[in-house]
Design a protein around this motif. Structure first.
Motif, PDB file in Angstrom:
ATOM      1  N   TRP A  34      15.928   1.254  -2.782  1.00  0.00           N
ATOM      2  CA  TRP A  34      14.543   0.834  -2.548  1.00  0.00           C
ATOM      3  C   TRP A  34      14.570  -0.392  -1.640  1.00  0.00           C
ATOM      4  O   TRP A  34      15.216  -1.396  -1.965  1.00  0.00           O
ATOM      5  CB  TRP A  34      13.878   0.531  -3.887  1.00  0.00           C
ATOM      6  CG  TRP A  34      12.405   0.388  -3.831  1.00  0.00           C
ATOM      7  CD1 TRP A  34      11.545   1.048  -3.028  1.00  0.00           C
ATOM      8  CD2 TRP A  34      11.608  -0.487  -4.643  1.00  0.00           C
ATOM      9  NE1 TRP A  34      10.265   0.663  -3.280  1.00  0.00           N
ATOM     10  CE2 TRP A  34      10.271  -0.292  -4.285  1.00  0.00           C
ATOM     11  CE3 TRP A  34      11.885  -1.401  -5.634  1.00  0.00           C
ATOM     12  CZ2 TRP A  34       9.214  -0.975  -4.868  1.00  0.00           C
ATOM     13  CZ3 TRP A  34      10.844  -2.081  -6.228  1.00  0.00           C
ATOM     14  CH2 TRP A  34       9.528  -1.864  -5.842  1.00  0.00           C
ATOM     15  N   PRO A  35      13.913  -0.382  -0.499  1.00  0.00           N
ATOM     16  CA  PRO A  35      14.007  -1.486   0.472  1.00  0.00           C
ATOM     17  C   PRO A  35      13.666  -2.863  -0.103  1.00  0.00           C
ATOM     18  O   PRO A  35      14.276  -3.861   0.286  1.00  0.00           O
ATOM     19  CB  PRO A  35      13.010  -1.097   1.570  1.00  0.00           C
ATOM     20  CG  PRO A  35      12.896   0.388   1.465  1.00  0.00           C
ATOM     21  CD  PRO A  35      13.087   0.721   0.009  1.00  0.00           C
ATOM     22  N   VAL A  36      12.734  -2.921  -1.024  1.00  0.00           N
ATOM     23  CA  VAL A  36      12.318  -4.215  -1.578  1.00  0.00           C
ATOM     24  C   VAL A  36      13.442  -4.867  -2.384  1.00  0.00           C
ATOM     25  O   VAL A  36      13.563  -6.088  -2.415  1.00  0.00           O
ATOM     26  CB  VAL A  36      11.054  -4.033  -2.454  1.00  0.00           C
ATOM     27  CG1 VAL A  36      10.649  -5.324  -3.121  1.00  0.00           C
ATOM     28  CG2 VAL A  36       9.914  -3.493  -1.609  1.00  0.00           C
ATOM     29  N   THR A  37      14.274  -4.043  -3.032  1.00  0.00           N
ATOM     30  CA  THR A  37      15.342  -4.592  -3.878  1.00  0.00           C
ATOM     31  C   THR A  37      16.737  -4.247  -3.365  1.00  0.00           C
ATOM     32  O   THR A  37      17.713  -4.397  -4.097  1.00  0.00           O
ATOM     33  CB  THR A  37      15.190  -4.073  -5.317  1.00  0.00           C
ATOM     34  OG1 THR A  37      15.172  -2.636  -5.290  1.00  0.00           O
ATOM     35  CG2 THR A  37      13.937  -4.604  -5.973  1.00  0.00           C
ATOM     36  N   ALA A  38      16.843  -3.815  -2.141  1.00  0.00           N
ATOM     37  CA  ALA A  38      18.150  -3.437  -1.586  1.00  0.00           C
ATOM     38  C   ALA A  38      19.112  -4.615  -1.522  1.00  0.00           C
ATOM     39  O   ALA A  38      20.324  -4.428  -1.475  1.00  0.00           O
ATOM     40  CB  ALA A  38      17.964  -2.829  -0.195  1.00  0.00           C
TER      41      ALA A  38
END
Length: 141
Positions: A34-38
């Motif tokens: 997930w880009p927000v938590t990468a």
């Protein structure tokens, strides 16, 4: 109880079993997709866990009315001792200076949080003393 928990987390032969490791890896893979938590990595989670694990030590130093620097020093000494024991006697564990940094930071964070809280509590209690109560009651009328 706190000392036992730190011992259990730091000085047993394995930090966690395969089941816990599998869960942790699954969570990290999900966060990484997930880009927000990468940005969340195992190293980051481990560092944060070390900080959080030693924050209570700093808080206890303040609660026991020790000078602030003793709480930080206790965190550093305890952490350096743990890492030395891991290096010398626990070949399945990895001794790392970053853990000493994280643990010492955690103790310092605990000292800071406990100091702020104790000052706020002291101020709150001060405002309820009889001498101040008269001023509060008078101004409300």
């Amino acid at each position: 109880m706190y000392a036992f928990a730190v011992w259990w987390m730091t000085l047993r032969p394995s930090i966690y079993d395969d089941r816990v490791g599998g869960i942790l890896n699954s969570v990290l893979r999900a966060l990484g997709s997930w880009p927000v938590t990468a940005w969340v990595t195992f190293d980051g989670v481990e560092f944060a866990a070390n900080v959080l694990m030693f924050a209570p030590l700093g808080m206890l130093a303040v609660a026991w009315r020790r000078p602030w620097w003793q709480g930080i020093l206790a965190g550093m000494v305890a952490s350096a001792s743990i890492e030395t024991i891991q290096l010398m006697f626990l070949p399945t564990r990895v001794a790392d200076v970053r853990d000493v940094v994280a643990n010492t930071l955690g103790a310092a964070l605990g000292v800071a949080v406990a100091t702020v809280l104790s000052r706020r509590i002291a101020r709150s209690q001060e405002s309820h003393k009889p001498r101040h109560r008269k001023l509060i009651d008078t101004s409300a009328q």
